[in-house]
Enzyme design. Structure first.
Site, short mmCIF file in Angstrom:
data_model
loop_
_atom_site.label_atom_id
_atom_site.label_comp_id
_atom_site.label_asym_id
_atom_site.label_seq_id
_atom_site.Cartn_x
_atom_site.Cartn_y
_atom_site.Cartn_z
N ARG A 26 -26.03 0.07 7.20
CA ARG A 26 -25.66 -1.46 7.56
C ARG A 26 -26.00 -2.44 8.74
O ARG A 26 -26.43 -4.07 8.09
CB ARG A 26 -24.19 -2.48 6.58
CG ARG A 26 -23.55 -1.03 5.98
CD ARG A 26 -22.14 -1.47 5.44
NE ARG A 26 -21.78 -2.06 4.55
CZ ARG A 26 -21.37 -3.51 3.78
NH1 ARG A 26 -19.69 -2.58 4.49
NH2 ARG A 26 -21.05 -3.68 2.91
N LYS A 78 0.86 -1.54 -0.01
CA LYS A 78 -0.28 -0.09 -0.67
C LYS A 78 0.84 1.55 0.20
O LYS A 78 2.36 1.46 1.24
CB LYS A 78 -0.37 0.04 1.41
CG LYS A 78 -2.16 1.41 1.20
CD LYS A 78 -2.86 0.62 1.78
CE LYS A 78 -4.14 2.34 2.48
NZ LYS A 78 -5.19 1.55 3.25
N GLU A 83 -19.81 -3.56 10.37
CA GLU A 83 -20.78 -3.23 11.77
C GLU A 83 -22.20 -4.04 11.88
O GLU A 83 -22.24 -3.65 13.53
CB GLU A 83 -21.18 -1.90 10.79
CG GLU A 83 -20.87 -0.73 9.97
CD GLU A 83 -19.67 -1.56 8.85
OE1 GLU A 83 -19.04 -0.69 8.82
OE2 GLU A 83 -19.94 -2.61 8.18
#
Length: 619
Positions: A394, A281, A366
């Protein structure tokens, strides 16, 4: 001539000589760093998947083939390679190019994304549609290792193994989501990354057995027959194989030749394939490699130093919440904090540093976060669940069924409530009032400023039952600090009592409404100014009182109109037949694209000047 200049439309990369691909990757990285330094955006994820994207574009044909990007913030390279590089200067700007895939923007964007763990489900749906229609396009999904903490991934993979249709899943593994990955899947992938344990083990054991006189060869053959049992222990990816998905990898995510060859082979196989690709990354920009979390999503910055051009000195609402949570945690050892892979973004990391045994990062999950909190609350603790408003959507069923139905003392810290800005329609927190306000037992507080936010959190800890505290992204508002009415359940705060016209503002719109109120004051017009404070329960006593000497009540909120606070006031006034008009200034039935909050308020008619004009037009 730069090689990137030859990329002007989809599939142009196929015309680039193989020996020029490494240079093209360098140019793309330079192009990304320069552009994102001007506009801001998700830099580190895109720098990490340059070669990966290039390899996919070498084997796929756009727009015929379909490529779905999980979350989608790593799709900048894909956009560049599909003819949109000249639009990068408008990235995340009002009316400009989205920072996420958008089917309305290009036919090469196969599916709109913005939230995590959805790509495999969408790809599988497209693969099944292909079978039904009798077409032959390739279907591929790119998903990060962070998204693999989301349960929807396993629902999709379980279904994929049953359907057994051709579908390529590329696991982009950089050992990061936004913050460091957590959980069992992260541990499992870490074990896979270590290399060739199984092959080395198998080879060494066979050599040893063959040296045994007489029985050695027989034992070696027995080992080969039992290889499946050994693979269960040592072979990377057997978890996926057991699900019925062929696993390939891990392979170098910065070696274009290896990835291109692997993807070509995988697409020829008529079954679901998972290719595990290891990437870095932030690769290619030293500051992003050193600080990948910081450069995950970054404001405009100085390329040489890596520092943002406009340092934020003011305290943010998230910072205010974080500090107060730590203070309350010192006073009450029943308080625990939960985040869904956003410890730094929500401020929970500050609590975790002081109370590691009372802090939980559940990963990008979540739904689990909320029911996990319900279990903690049912056991006598006071869980504070900090989740961005758009991600909290969600967990709707878990809030309703597992928290509210049992009237459990769970505190929802709803960060990024209201307009968020540059991330666009998938991240605007404009639906939280609508989906929380109709839940029985739910209390919703929208603080007007930083001081009320701290008091609201303290009040929620003492309250018994579900509480949602919604606050906006950005700098904390310091104004109106002289108004400090004690928090009482279901009571609004009257900042000034006038007559005729009443301005009732919700949460982060109090600051904007104050400008409207001051304009009326400058005109010597004595209007009422109210901080709604409690979205639920509604302060009906206040509405009754205002109806006696006001002809119009204006509700001002930065949320969707239907199902919002204003809708509840309208319904109450109509049902009771009160002699007062209600005007609701909110967001109409629509999704809101990217732009600064100030720009979006103007577009939506929610800035001070627009509000004043709208009100006067209705007077």
């Amino acid at each position: 001539m730069n090689i990137l200049d030859k990329i002007n439309k989809p599939n142009d990369i196929k015309n680039i000589d193989r020996e020029d691909l490494p240079r093209l990757a360098e140019e793309i990285r330079e192009f990304l760093v320069w552009n994102v330094s001007e506009t801001g955006g998700h830099l580190a994820p895109n720098l990490g998947c340059v070669e990966l994207t290039m390899a996919l574009h070498r084997v796929l044909d756009f727009p015929e083939d379909k490529l779905i990007w999980d979350v989608g913030h790593q799709s900048y390279v894909h956009k560049i390679l599909t003819g949109r590089k000249n639009d990068m200067a408008s990235l995340r700007q009002l009316g400009g190019m989205s920072g996420f895939p958008k089917t309305s923007e290009s036919p090469c964007d196969a599916f709109n994304t913005g939230h995590s763990s959805t790509s495999i489900s969408a790809a599988l749906g497209m693969a099944c549609a292909r079978s039904i229609k009798g077409t032959h396009e390739n279907i591929a999904a790119v998903i990060g290792d962070g998204a693999f903490t989301g349960g929807m991934v396993y629902e999709a993979m379980n279904n994929m193994a049953d359907i057994k249709t051709s579908c390529l899943v590329v696991l982009n593994d950089n050992n990061m989501s936004i913050d460091q990955n957590v959980g069992g899947m992260s541990t499992y992938l870490s074990k896979i990354r270590v290399g060739q344990q199984y092959n080395d083990f198998k080879g060494n054991v066979e050599k040893l057995l063959m040296k045994i006189p007489v029985a050695g060869e027989h034992l070696a053959r027995g080992l080969k027959k039992s290889k499946d049992s050994i693979k269960q222990i040592f072979v990377p990816g057997m978890f996926f194989e057991e699900l019925g998905v062929t696993y390939i990898g891990p392979i170098d995510g910065h070696d274009i030749d290896v990835m291109e060859a692997t993807f070509r082979k995988a697409l020829q196989l008529d079954r679901p394939i998972l290719v595990h690709v290891k990437t870095v990354k932030g690769k290619g920009y030293v500051h992003a490699e050193r600080h990948p979390s910081y450069f995950h999503g970054v404001e405009p910055f100085n390329i040489e130093t890596g520092k943002v051009k406009k340092e934020k000195k003011a305290m943010t609402n998230t910072g205010v919440f974080a500090r107060k949570l730590v203070e309350l945690g010192r006073q009450n050892d029943k308080i625990v904090a939960i985040t869904a892979a956003m410890g730094k973004g929500t401020g929970v990391s500050m609590f975790a540093s002081e109370f590691p045994d009372r802090s939980f990062d559940v990963g990008i999950a979540e739904e689990h976060a909320v029911t996990f909190a319900a279990g903690l609350a049912a056991s006598g603790l006071i869980p504070v669940v900090a989740i961005y408003s758009s991600f909290l959507q969600r967990a709707y069923d878990q809030i309703l069924h597992d928290v509210c139905l049992q009237n459990l003392h769970v505190i929802l810290a709803v960060d990024r409530s209201g307009l968020v800005g540059a991330d666009g329609d998938t991240h605007q927190g404009i639906f939280d009032t609508a989906f929380l306000s109709h839940m029985p037992n739910m209390t919703i507080i929208a603080p007007k400023n930083r001081y009320e936010l701290t008091r609201a959190l303290a009040w929620a800890v003492e309250h018994d039952g579900p509480v949602a505290i919604k606050y906006s992204r950005g700098d904390a508002y310091y104004g109106l600090r002289e108004y400090n009415t004690a928090i009482e359940l279901g009571r609004s705060e009257v900042l000034h009592r006038g007559s005729g016209l009443a301005l009732v503002a919700v949460g982060n719109m109090v600051q904007e409404t104050e400008k409207v109120y001051n304009r009326y004051r400058s005109e010597k017009r004595d209007v009422t100014f109210v901080n709604a404070r409690f979205v639920r329960p509604v302060d009906t006593d206040l509405i009754d009182d205002l109806s006696r000497d006001h002809d119009m009540i204006v509700i001002i909120e930065e949320g969707i109109k239907h199902g919002g606070y204003g809708s509840m006031i309208e319904e109450y006034v109509e049902d009771k037949g009160l002699p007062v008009r209600v005007m609701v200034c909110a967001i109409e039935d629509r999704f809101v694209q990217q732009g600064t909050v100030a720009q979006l308020r103007h577009v939506l008619g929610l800035d001070a000047d627009s509000l004043y004009d709208r009100i006067e037009e209705k007077r």
